[in-house]
Design a protein around this motif. Structure first.
Motif, short mmCIF file in Angstrom:
data_model
loop_
_atom_site.label_atom_id
_atom_site.label_comp_id
_atom_site.label_asym_id
_atom_site.label_seq_id
_atom_site.Cartn_x
_atom_site.Cartn_y
_atom_site.Cartn_z
N SER A 190 0.82 -1.22 0.00
CA SER A 190 0.00 0.00 0.00
C SER A 190 0.86 1.26 0.00
O SER A 190 0.42 2.31 -0.48
N TYR A 191 2.05 1.18 0.57
CA TYR A 191 2.92 2.34 0.71
C TYR A 191 4.03 2.36 -0.34
O TYR A 191 4.65 3.39 -0.58
N ALA A 192 4.29 1.21 -0.95
CA ALA A 192 5.43 1.07 -1.85
C ALA A 192 5.04 1.30 -3.30
O ALA A 192 3.86 1.31 -3.67
N ASP A 193 6.05 1.48 -4.12
CA ASP A 193 5.88 1.55 -5.58
C ASP A 193 6.16 0.17 -6.15
O ASP A 193 6.84 -0.65 -5.53
N TRP A 194 5.66 -0.09 -7.35
CA TRP A 194 5.82 -1.37 -8.04
C TRP A 194 6.59 -1.13 -9.33
O TRP A 194 6.24 -0.24 -10.09
N LEU B 92 10.23 0.85 -1.50
CA LEU B 92 9.97 2.10 -0.80
C LEU B 92 11.32 2.74 -0.52
O LEU B 92 12.14 2.19 0.22
N SER B 93 11.57 3.89 -1.15
CA SER B 93 12.83 4.59 -0.97
C SER B 93 12.65 5.69 0.07
O SER B 93 11.73 6.51 -0.03
N LEU B 94 13.54 5.69 1.05
CA LEU B 94 13.46 6.63 2.17
C LEU B 94 14.68 7.53 2.18
O LEU B 94 15.81 7.07 2.00
N ASN B 95 14.46 8.81 2.39
CA ASN B 95 15.57 9.73 2.60
C ASN B 95 16.00 9.62 4.05
O ASN B 95 15.16 9.69 4.95
N THR C 294 16.47 1.94 0.62
CA THR C 294 15.36 1.38 -0.13
C THR C 294 15.01 0.02 0.45
O THR C 294 15.86 -0.86 0.52
N LEU C 295 13.76 -0.12 0.87
CA LEU C 295 13.23 -1.41 1.34
C LEU C 295 12.52 -2.05 0.16
O LEU C 295 11.76 -1.38 -0.55
N ILE C 296 12.75 -3.33 -0.06
CA ILE C 296 12.24 -4.03 -1.24
C ILE C 296 11.53 -5.30 -0.80
O ILE C 296 12.04 -6.04 0.04
N ILE D 120 4.59 7.36 4.61
CA ILE D 120 3.20 6.97 4.83
C ILE D 120 2.29 8.20 4.75
O ILE D 120 1.24 8.17 4.11
N ARG D 121 2.71 9.29 5.36
CA ARG D 121 1.91 10.53 5.31
C ARG D 121 1.74 11.03 3.88
O ARG D 121 0.66 11.46 3.48
N LYS D 122 2.82 10.99 3.10
CA LYS D 122 2.75 11.45 1.70
C LYS D 122 1.81 10.59 0.88
O LYS D 122 1.10 11.10 0.02
#
Length: 94
Positions: A20-24, A31-34, A43-45, A89-91
């Motif tokens: 739900s939060y990640a890109d495909w 999910l790439s995090l600064n 980046t979590l994969i 998550i907020r974005k």
């Protein structure tokens, strides 16, 4: 409804809803995090088979390849970077 990570027990819900939060990208969710310390990107994969990896790129080092991670270590990584994850998550909720 968004669920931010405020307690360690909320991490399992985040992992369950990771898609739900990640890109495909056609082969995996990511999910790439600064990150601030060290300054860079984490980046979590998640692959369709449910396995997780991560990749780091920052001012100190750059992982050559994704690092496979077990659930216990993944939980610690997410807890340590929960501020950046909560921002993502907020974005996504906007």
């Amino acid at each position: 409804m968004i669920t931010l990570i405020r307690r360690k027990k909320e991490i399992s819900g985040f992992l369950t809803n990771f898609q739900s939060y990640a890109d495909w990208d056609g082969g995996k969710y990511y999910l790439s995090l600064n990150t601030d310390n060290p300054k860079g990107t984490l980046t979590l994969i998640k692959y369709p088979d449910g396995k997780f990896t991560y990749h780091r790129k920052n001012e100190s080092y750059w992982d050559i390849k994704e690092i496979r991670v077990d659930n216990d270590i993944l939980m610690e990584i997410i807890w340590g970077f929960r501020k950046a994850i909560n921002e993502c998550i907020r974005k996504k909720a906007v």
